[in-house]
Design a protein around this motif. Structure first.
Motif, mmCIF file in Angstrom:
data_model
loop_
_atom_site.group_PDB
_atom_site.id
_atom_site.type_symbol
_atom_site.label_atom_id
_atom_site.label_comp_id
_atom_site.label_asym_id
_atom_site.label_seq_id
_atom_site.Cartn_x
_atom_site.Cartn_y
_atom_site.Cartn_z
ATOM 1 N N SER A 225 0.839 -1.202 0.000
ATOM 2 C CA SER A 225 0.000 0.000 0.000
ATOM 3 C C SER A 225 0.871 1.248 0.000
ATOM 4 C CB SER A 225 -0.904 0.016 1.228
ATOM 5 O OG SER A 225 -1.798 -1.072 1.195
ATOM 6 N N VAL A 226 0.490 2.230 -0.812
ATOM 7 C CA VAL A 226 1.280 3.456 -0.926
ATOM 8 C C VAL A 226 0.857 4.497 0.108
ATOM 9 C CG1 VAL A 226 1.840 5.407 -2.445
ATOM 10 C CG2 VAL A 226 1.763 3.078 -3.362
ATOM 11 N N PHE A 227 -0.458 4.641 0.328
ATOM 12 C CA PHE A 227 -0.966 5.669 1.228
ATOM 13 C C PHE A 227 -1.576 5.075 2.487
ATOM 14 C CE2 PHE A 227 -1.136 7.669 -2.983
ATOM 15 C CZ PHE A 227 -0.531 8.898 -2.725
ATOM 16 N N ARG A 228 -1.441 5.796 3.590
ATOM 17 C CA ARG A 228 -2.169 5.468 4.808
ATOM 18 C C ARG A 228 -3.650 5.724 4.558
ATOM 19 N NH1 ARG A 228 1.665 6.173 9.343
ATOM 20 N NH2 ARG A 228 3.637 6.853 8.425
ATOM 21 N N ASN A 229 -4.518 4.950 5.159
ATOM 22 C CA ASN A 229 -5.947 5.210 5.032
ATOM 23 C C ASN A 229 -6.310 6.470 5.814
ATOM 24 O OD1 ASN A 229 -6.814 3.017 3.390
ATOM 25 N ND2 ASN A 229 -6.608 1.647 5.138
ATOM 26 N N PRO A 230 -6.844 7.494 5.128
ATOM 27 C CA PRO A 230 -7.227 8.733 5.832
ATOM 28 C C PRO A 230 -8.584 8.544 6.497
ATOM 29 C CG PRO A 230 -7.663 8.961 3.493
ATOM 30 C CD PRO A 230 -7.079 7.580 3.684
ATOM 31 N N LYS A 231 -8.600 7.864 7.626
ATOM 32 C CA LYS A 231 -9.838 7.470 8.297
ATOM 33 C C LYS A 231 -10.789 8.655 8.466
ATOM 34 C CE LYS A 231 -7.638 3.585 10.610
ATOM 35 N NZ LYS A 231 -7.273 2.948 11.878
ATOM 36 N N ALA A 259 -6.397 0.460 -6.233
ATOM 37 C CA ALA A 259 -5.953 1.824 -6.513
ATOM 38 C C ALA A 259 -4.935 2.357 -5.507
ATOM 39 C CB ALA A 259 -7.154 2.767 -6.574
ATOM 40 N N ASN A 260 -4.757 1.693 -4.357
ATOM 41 C CA ASN A 260 -3.738 2.150 -3.406
ATOM 42 C C ASN A 260 -2.400 1.453 -3.636
ATOM 43 O OD1 ASN A 260 -2.746 3.747 -1.342
ATOM 44 N ND2 ASN A 260 -3.363 2.335 0.272
ATOM 45 N N PHE A 261 -2.258 0.844 -4.811
ATOM 46 C CA PHE A 261 -0.983 0.247 -5.210
ATOM 47 C C PHE A 261 -0.485 0.951 -6.461
ATOM 48 C CE2 PHE A 261 -2.393 -2.821 -2.295
ATOM 49 C CZ PHE A 261 -1.394 -3.730 -2.024
ATOM 50 N N ILE A 262 0.792 1.255 -6.488
ATOM 51 C CA ILE A 262 1.433 1.754 -7.699
ATOM 52 C C ILE A 262 2.371 0.658 -8.181
ATOM 53 C CG2 ILE A 262 3.089 3.420 -8.626
ATOM 54 C CD1 ILE A 262 1.910 5.502 -6.726
ATOM 55 N N VAL A 263 2.215 0.250 -9.443
ATOM 56 C CA VAL A 263 3.005 -0.856 -9.970
ATOM 57 C C VAL A 263 4.028 -0.350 -10.992
ATOM 58 C CG1 VAL A 263 1.260 -2.610 -9.552
ATOM 59 C CG2 VAL A 263 1.219 -1.341 -11.690
ATOM 60 N N ASN A 264 5.126 -1.062 -11.044
ATOM 61 C CA ASN A 264 6.182 -0.787 -12.021
ATOM 62 C C ASN A 264 5.862 -1.611 -13.269
ATOM 63 O OD1 ASN A 264 8.518 -0.563 -13.525
ATOM 64 N ND2 ASN A 264 9.902 -1.161 -11.870
ATOM 65 N N VAL A 265 5.362 -0.948 -14.307
ATOM 66 C CA VAL A 265 4.941 -1.672 -15.505
ATOM 67 C C VAL A 265 6.031 -1.696 -16.578
ATOM 68 C CG1 VAL A 265 2.482 -1.305 -15.143
ATOM 69 C CG2 VAL A 265 3.793 0.391 -16.438
ATOM 70 N N GLY A 266 7.213 -1.201 -16.236
ATOM 71 C CA GLY A 266 8.309 -1.263 -17.198
ATOM 72 C C GLY A 266 9.324 -0.167 -16.996
ATOM 73 N N ASP A 267 10.413 -0.482 -16.294
ATOM 74 C CA ASP A 267 11.517 0.457 -16.089
ATOM 75 C C ASP A 267 11.067 1.778 -15.462
ATOM 76 O OD1 ASP A 267 13.403 -1.318 -17.193
ATOM 77 O OD2 ASP A 267 12.850 -0.687 -19.217
ATOM 78 N N PRO A 294 1.560 9.379 2.342
ATOM 79 C CA PRO A 294 2.168 8.088 1.976
ATOM 80 C C PRO A 294 2.654 7.329 3.199
ATOM 81 C CG PRO A 294 3.014 9.869 0.597
ATOM 82 C CD PRO A 294 2.262 10.509 1.720
ATOM 83 N N GLU A 295 2.509 6.011 3.169
ATOM 84 C CA GLU A 295 3.105 5.187 4.224
ATOM 85 C C GLU A 295 4.406 4.559 3.723
ATOM 86 O OE1 GLU A 295 1.242 0.777 4.330
ATOM 87 O OE2 GLU A 295 -0.130 2.327 5.000
ATOM 88 N N VAL A 296 4.656 4.674 2.435
ATOM 89 C CA VAL A 296 5.914 4.180 1.872
ATOM 90 C C VAL A 296 7.058 5.096 2.328
ATOM 91 C CG1 VAL A 296 5.559 5.470 -0.273
ATOM 92 C CG2 VAL A 296 7.119 3.536 -0.243
ATOM 93 N N GLN A 297 8.191 4.478 2.660
ATOM 94 C CA GLN A 297 9.358 5.235 3.098
ATOM 95 C C GLN A 297 10.194 5.623 1.878
ATOM 96 O OE1 GLN A 297 12.028 3.008 5.596
ATOM 97 N NE2 GLN A 297 13.023 4.843 6.418
ATOM 98 N N VAL A 298 10.450 6.911 1.732
ATOM 99 C CA VAL A 298 11.248 7.421 0.594
ATOM 100 C C VAL A 298 12.629 7.797 1.106
ATOM 101 C CG1 VAL A 298 11.389 9.123 -1.254
ATOM 102 C CG2 VAL A 298 9.146 8.304 -0.491
ATOM 103 N N VAL A 299 13.659 7.203 0.511
ATOM 104 C CA VAL A 299 15.034 7.455 0.949
ATOM 105 C C VAL A 299 15.929 7.700 -0.258
ATOM 106 C CG1 VAL A 299 14.774 6.019 3.018
ATOM 107 C CG2 VAL A 299 15.617 4.989 0.917
ATOM 108 N N GLY A 300 17.094 8.265 0.018
ATOM 109 C CA GLY A 300 18.084 8.440 -1.047
ATOM 110 C C GLY A 300 18.288 9.875 -1.447
#
Length: 302
Positions: A225-231, A259-267, A294-300
């Protein structure tokens, strides 16, 4: 950095890579290189590794199996410590289970179900490791780590190894003490489960797994899941209502299944994903007046 790598190799802490693409170590299959990636082979080796990192005052990041993680395209400067093989021990004492931070959360839930131990049914489809699950208080189906964790052994930045109680880990929705107040590495976790009917537990696990299999794009590279549920709302529901299912930026696409998933469909690049995340946030705010986090951790490195 050369001297640091030499010391890691001399200490024989485990596998060491230089300029290793982190796309090879994340479930999104996205991410630039780490200056150094090290995978310690056990608890003592993690402690030794962290002592060397502190000695050189080198910035570091901790990863497990790379779910719930987006590494930016320029990668990570400093050291990435990967917790996995070597920290996957398991001890069962009646209803109390002690498990290493590198153990698969899904595998643990399945094994406990077969033993007739109840409490981890919610975890039957959650990717990642025990360490990551404790760090972010992973949950699903109305339950989470906070409900079944007794305590966790944590290596803190000051080199102290402490056993921290559930209460002191300050769990809340998808967060814990380790995210907010005291940076540390989960070495192992102790779960307090209870006896139950094996058939009933395994049935519930199977139901959860089947639900995820039917509704989530688990065969495509994604982070969960990409986003936290905004209860009281559902993140996926709001995104779907906004008409963004299938919306695509570069190789990053809002899943047609969930819809709360983002997929890598090619590079897909990290920039593709970040641009898509920002577009979703802006759209939801404009349509519904809801802030999406977002609940995904972004680093770098940006």
């Amino acid at each position: 950095m050369n001297r640091l790598v030499e010391e890691l190799l001399e200490a024989n802490v485990g596998k060491v890579w230089e300029n290793e693409p982190l796309a090879n170590h994340t479930t999104w299959k996205i991410g630039g290189p780490a200056d150094v990636l090290v995978q310690p082979r056990g608890k003592a080796e993690i402690i030794a590794c962290m002592e060397i990192i502190r000695k050189h005052q080198t910035p570091y990041h901790i990863i497990g199996r790379g779910s719930n993680l987006l590494v930016r395209d320029k990668g990570i400067r400093g050291i990435v410590v990967k917790i996995g093989d070597g920290l996957d021990h398991l001890t069962i004492n009646d209803t109390q289970v002690v498990v290493g931070a590198g153990f698969s959360f899904i595998k643990l839930a399945t094994m406990m179900g077969k033993r007739g131990l109840a409490g981890l049914e919610f975890a039957g489809g959650i990717p990642g490791t025990i360490g990551g699950a404790v760090y972010m208080n992973a949950g699903a189906h109305g339950s989470d780590v906070a409900r079944v964790l007794h305590s966790a052994e944590i290596l803190f930045e000051d080199s102290k190894v402490e056993t921290v109680s559930n209460e002191d880990l300050k769990f809340s929705y998808r967060t814990s003490l380790l995210q907010k107040e005291r940076k540390g590495i989960c070495l192992e976790a102790t779960f307090q489960l209870e006896h139950g009917e094996r058939e009933e537990i395994t049935k519930k696990l199977a139901e959860h797994k089947n639900y995820r299999r039917k509704t989530q794009p688990l065969k495509q590279p994604c982070c969960g899941s990409v986003f936290r549920n905004p209860k009281p709302h559902s993140a996926g529901g709001l995104i779907e209502e906004s008409g963004l299912k299938g919306f695509q930026v570069g190789g990053a696409q809002v899943s047609l299944l969930h819809a709360n998933f983002i997929v890598n469909v090619g590079d897909a690049s990290a920039n593709d994903v970040l641009t898509l995340i920002e577009h979703i946030r802006k759209t939801i705010n404009e349509k519904f007046g809801v802030d999406m986090h977002p609940e995904v951790q972004v680093v770098g490195e940006e």
